[in-house]
Design an enzyme around this catalytic site. Structure first.
Site, PDB file in Angstrom:
ATOM      1  N   THR A  16      32.569  -3.129  60.404  1.00  0.00           N
ATOM      2  CA  THR A  16      31.824  -3.781  59.317  1.00  0.00           C
ATOM      3  C   THR A  16      31.461  -5.224  59.646  1.00  0.00           C
ATOM      4  OG1 THR A  16      33.086  -2.441  57.780  1.00  0.00           O
ATOM      5  CG2 THR A  16      31.988  -4.336  56.855  1.00  0.00           C
ATOM      6  N   ASP A  60      31.977   2.557  64.632  1.00  0.00           N
ATOM      7  CA  ASP A  60      32.898   2.461  63.502  1.00  0.00           C
ATOM      8  C   ASP A  60      34.262   2.759  64.115  1.00  0.00           C
ATOM      9  OD1 ASP A  60      32.819   3.170  60.139  1.00  0.00           O
ATOM     10  OD2 ASP A  60      34.623   3.638  61.282  1.00  0.00           O
ATOM     11  N   SER A  62      36.715   4.256  63.252  1.00  0.00           N
ATOM     12  CA  SER A  62      37.276   5.600  63.056  1.00  0.00           C
ATOM     13  C   SER A  62      36.931   6.485  64.246  1.00  0.00           C
ATOM     14  CB  SER A  62      36.738   6.209  61.770  1.00  0.00           C
ATOM     15  OG  SER A  62      37.004   5.329  60.709  1.00  0.00           O
ATOM     16  N   ASP A  93      39.751  -0.224  60.303  1.00  0.00           N
ATOM     17  CA  ASP A  93      40.460   1.047  60.081  1.00  0.00           C
ATOM     18  C   ASP A  93      41.491   1.365  61.156  1.00  0.00           C
ATOM     19  OD1 ASP A  93      39.052   1.387  57.771  1.00  0.00           O
ATOM     20  OD2 ASP A  93      37.658   2.881  58.553  1.00  0.00           O
ATOM     21  N   THR A 280      60.155   5.899  61.463  1.00  0.00           N
ATOM     22  CA  THR A 280      60.254   6.073  60.003  1.00  0.00           C
ATOM     23  C   THR A 280      58.885   6.054  59.336  1.00  0.00           C
ATOM     24  OG1 THR A 280      61.092   5.164  57.923  1.00  0.00           O
ATOM     25  CG2 THR A 280      60.737   3.582  59.692  1.00  0.00           C
ATOM     26  N   GLN A 281      58.757   6.853  58.276  1.00  0.00           N
ATOM     27  CA  GLN A 281      57.492   6.809  57.533  1.00  0.00           C
ATOM     28  C   GLN A 281      57.483   5.672  56.502  1.00  0.00           C
ATOM     29  OE1 GLN A 281      57.457  10.404  54.539  1.00  0.00           O
ATOM     30  NE2 GLN A 281      57.809  11.236  56.548  1.00  0.00           N
ATOM     31  N   CYS A 282      58.574   4.913  56.400  1.00  0.00           N
ATOM     32  CA  CYS A 282      58.561   3.707  55.556  1.00  0.00           C
ATOM     33  C   CYS A 282      57.738   2.636  56.259  1.00  0.00           C
ATOM     34  CB  CYS A 282      59.979   3.144  55.398  1.00  0.00           C
ATOM     35  SG  CYS A 282      61.069   4.199  54.461  1.00  0.00           S
TER      36      CYS A 282
END
Ligand code: ASP
Length: 344
Positions: A16, A60, A62, A93, A280-282
């Site tokens: 962007t 972009d 992504s 992103d 960890t997903q934290c």
């Protein structure tokens, strides 16, 4: 004799930040980077010389992938001696993934590589792009005794400079889009640019830059959720040429103790030599295998602890390390060791 101004190379990969609005049609389109200095006259006031280079077709983020990471690393490599610092303009992103990967690819980096981008295009009235871009260039130009003050890959966004491989994108709308939950900010921009010297990475500057371009993409990433089935979990391990799997576990590195789950992991580690990384997903905190019963089995069967690494850095570190020829034992030890300040 007055010292010459630092030379900064601005690398535009896309995102962007590099867009302007066509006020007649309202459409966002890529900005011609050759005219950057004309479009942002403020840049002429900075105490540095700026050169620009752009991807042939800006993307972009992504669409970012390891081939583009190599392209960025090669631009830095071929311009390394001619410039004092590098600013990479990148979509937000996947910026944390790219900054992390580059930190591993650029071994013995002794100059700043500052990633930045923005939530609103540079041509938008309320843009955050100008501040991000201007301060990133200032950060990249900082010198102490004629040597770059910052010698690592970092990410600058909304008044904060972070270690790149510690960041995560946490918000799709706020100007403060990034966080570094397990490592303090490297600098903060207010009335003054306050550098937290004690947190800066201190590489061995006597060693030469080594650019690693061999990245192995034969990896997978699984996020656990309550109810994940054996069929789903097992299917990942049937992927041909798979070499390693990052598992995003719960809390301090915990997972289900169901037999099928542990058996699949055990079998893949011992029989197929697959590396399993526990992350960890934290967003903050660390894996501590063995702290709870629900992680002690993982420790016993040889799962590698990602400690407090981010998932983004875990991916880059894994692709980079698989590209080197480490023995199994060394691989585990190295992965659990901080190579570029990515773990505490
Ligand atoms: N989708 C855009 C990108 O990552 C968003 C941004 O630039 O912030 O390229």
């Amino acid at each position: 004799m007055s010292k010459s101004k630092p030379n900064i190379l601005l690398i535009y990969s896309g995102g962007t930040i590099g867009m302007v609005k066509d006020f007649k049609t309202g459409v966002l389109k890529a900005f011609d980077f050759k005219t950057l200095l004309e479009k942002i006259p403020e840049l002429q006031l900075l105490e540095c010389k700026i050169d620009t280079i752009s991807f042939k077709t800006p993307i972009d983020s992504s669409n970012m992938n390891p081939k583009y990471w190599i392209q960025i690393a090669e631009i830095i490599e071929s311009n390394y001696s001619a410039f004092d610092g590098f600013v990479v303009l990148h979509g937000s992103d996947t910026m944390s993934y790219t900054a992390s990967a580059l930190s591993f690819m650029l071994e013995n980096l002794a100059k700043p590589v500052v990633f930045t981008g923005s939530q609103l295009p540079i041509g938008d009235l309320r843009t955050d792009a100008k501040e991000n871009l201007i301060t990133s260039i200032q950060v990249a130009s900082l010198q102490v005794k004629s040597k770059p003050a910052i010698k690592e890959v970092c990410l600058y966004f909304e008044y904060k400079l972070y270690r790149g491989n510690r960041t995560t994108k946490i918000n799709a709308e706020h100007f403060q889009a990034f966080a570094s939950l397990n490592y303090p900010d490297l600098a903060e921009s207010g009335v003054y640019l306050k550098i937290n010297n004690e947190y800066l990475f201190k590489p061995n500057t006597r060693k030469k830059l080594v650019v690693h371009k061999k990245l192995d993409e034969n990896i997978a990433l699984i996020k656990l959720f309550p109810g994940i089935s054996k069929a789903v979990f097992e299917s990942v391990f049937n992927i041909p040429d798979l070499k390693a799997v990052i598992i995003e576990t719960y809390g301090a590195g915990n997972c289900t103790t169901e037999k099928w789950f542990i058996d699949i992991l055990k079998e893949n580690i011992s029989k197929k030599g697959i590396h399993i990384i526990n992350v960890t997903q934290c967003s903050g905190g660390s894996v501590m295998m063995g702290h709870y019963e629900t992680s002690s089995k993982l420790k016993k069967i040889g799962v590698i602890s990602g400690k407090d690494i981010t998932t983004e850095a875990a991916v880059g570190k894994l692709m980079y390390m698989l590209g080197q020829n480490f023995s199994r034992k060394t691989f585990k030890t190295m992965y659990e060791t901080s190579l570029r300040g990515e773990i505490t």
